[in-house]
Design a protein around this motif. Structure first.
Motif, PDB file in Angstrom:
ATOM      1  N   ASN A  63       0.848  -1.183   0.000  1.00 51.77           N
ATOM      2  CA  ASN A  63       0.000   0.000   0.000  1.00 51.77           C
ATOM      3  C   ASN A  63       0.889   1.241   0.000  1.00 51.77           C
ATOM      4  N   THR A  64       0.910   1.934  -1.137  1.00 51.51           N
ATOM      5  CA  THR A  64       1.748   3.120  -1.293  1.00 51.51           C
ATOM      6  C   THR A  64       0.851   4.309  -1.643  1.00 51.51           C
ATOM      7  N   PRO A  65       0.424   5.094  -0.650  1.00 53.99           N
ATOM      8  CA  PRO A  65      -0.589   6.122  -0.872  1.00 53.99           C
ATOM      9  C   PRO A  65      -0.187   7.260  -1.793  1.00 53.99           C
ATOM     10  N   LEU A  66       1.117   7.517  -1.984  1.00 53.86           N
ATOM     11  CA  LEU A  66       1.550   8.636  -2.812  1.00 53.86           C
ATOM     12  C   LEU A  66       2.291   8.209  -4.076  1.00 53.86           C
ATOM     13  N   LEU A  67       2.433   6.930  -4.291  1.00 53.11           N
ATOM     14  CA  LEU A  67       3.177   6.438  -5.441  1.00 53.11           C
ATOM     15  C   LEU A  67       2.436   6.727  -6.747  1.00 53.11           C
ATOM     16  N   LYS A  68       3.119   7.420  -7.672  1.00 49.62           N
ATOM     17  CA  LYS A  68       2.511   7.803  -8.945  1.00 49.62           C
ATOM     18  C   LYS A  68       2.944   6.919 -10.101  1.00 49.62           C
ATOM     19  N   THR A  69       4.163   6.406 -10.027  1.00 46.05           N
ATOM     20  CA  THR A  69       4.688   5.610 -11.139  1.00 46.05           C
ATOM     21  C   THR A  69       5.443   4.393 -10.625  1.00 46.05           C
TER      22      THR A  69
END
Length: 327
Positions: A165-171
């Motif tokens: 779970n990576t809430p800020l991961l965009k790419t």
């Protein structure tokens, strides 16, 4: 008083075992490259780790970071671990290991890190947990062949024994988390709340995954989720492009209806199965789709309905007819 470790400062210092630099903020490229006996590096306030800074410095007992607070970060002080509470950027190859018998880090905590470079942690075979709460970009191969992972992301958001779970991961970069064919992951759920792109091979061969949720993802590239062997829940409400073989070889995947409300393109063999492992899709709902490859669902021999009004009936019939074939 040292604030910066210059390039190649301790390169190949084979006798170096312990380093204490309480004011150091930057470790530049190749700073501790190939320091094979390095065991303890106390860097409590470091903010930047350069390219190949600790590459092949992979003693089995290696501890790097805020050593005095390992107990707070990990619950013990014994494990081989990396704790950099202020680090914002990790360069390419930074901690990469090619060693078979000595592989550092069971746990990594880099809560403020926003970018992890190419192949930064490749071959960390014993790595089980990675705590990253502000991560935005994972570059190519950053965690490739880290097949022991059980938790990755903001660990406070992962209530199960395993999870991603990576809430800020965009790419998610190309082959960022790819593992080898003969190995098996343990993580069963992937949550990517704001991720927009999963590059080619991003999670290739994560066979343990049962659920993928990426509500903002628009692009899933070639073989990004290849061989998600146990996948049965897929949430992609905003996806527009699904690349070639993106979800190929899924045995239990998508039982029932596959909803792709905004998808415009489904590539070659995107959801293909094989004679021994075919998807159990009965219906595809893709009202905005203008291009579906004729072999996109080959092997999905339970598929009997495709709702895609922008594609001709003749082509839809061909796609469904091709589901009776296998790879």
């Amino acid at each position: 008083q040292v604030k910066t470790i210059g390039e190649e400062s301790f390169r190949k210092c084979q006798s170096l075992e312990t380093v204490y630099l309480p004011r150091c903020e930057t470790v530049n490229n190749y700073g501790f490259y190939f320091t094979k006996r390095l065991q303890v590096v106390n860097l409590p306030i470091v903010k930047t780790i350069g390219d190949a800074a600790f590459m092949w410095a992979s003693d089995a007992k290696l501890k790097i970071g805020d050593i005095n607070n390992f107990q707070v970060a990990f619950g013990n002080t014994e494990c081989s671990a990396l704790y950099l509470p202020y680090c914002e950027s990790i360069g390419k190859y930074a901690f990469r290991s090619d060693h078979i018998d000595k592989v550092a880090f069971e746990k990594v905590s880099i809560p403020k890190c926003k970018k992890i470079g190419e192949l930064a942690f490749e071959w960390m075979r014993n790595l089980k947990e990675v705590n990253v709460t502000q991560l935005e970009t994972v570059e190519e191969g950053a965690f490739r062949r880290c097949f022991s992972l059980t938790k990755f992301g903001d660990l406070k958001l992962i209530s199960e024994s395993t999870g991603f779970n990576t809430p800020l991961l965009k790419t998610v970069g190309k082959i960022a988390f790819e593992i080898d064919n003969e190995t098996q992951t343990k993580i069963q759920q992937i949550s990517l709340p704001i991720c927009e792109t999963i590059e080619e091979g991003g999670f290739r061969r994560w066979r343990s995954v049962k659920k993928l949720s990426a509500p903002k993802c628009k692009t899933i590239k070639k073989e990004a989720c290849y061989d998600f062997y146990k996948l049965n829940t897929l949430e992609l409400p905003e996806v527009e492009t699904i690349g070639e073989r993106a979800f190929v070889y899924n045995q239990q995947s998508f039982s029932g209806v596959l909803n792709l409300p905004k998808c415009k393109t489904i590539g070659k063999q995107a959801f293909a199965g094989s004679a021994w492992a075919h998807a159990k899709i009965t219906e595809v709902n893709a009202p905005e789709c203008t291009d579906i490859s004729e072999d996109a669902f080959i092997g999905s021999n339970t598929l009997n309905t495709i709702k895609a009004s922008k594609i001709s009936n003749n082509k839809l019939k061909t796609i469904i007819r091709n589901t009776k074939n296998h790879l």
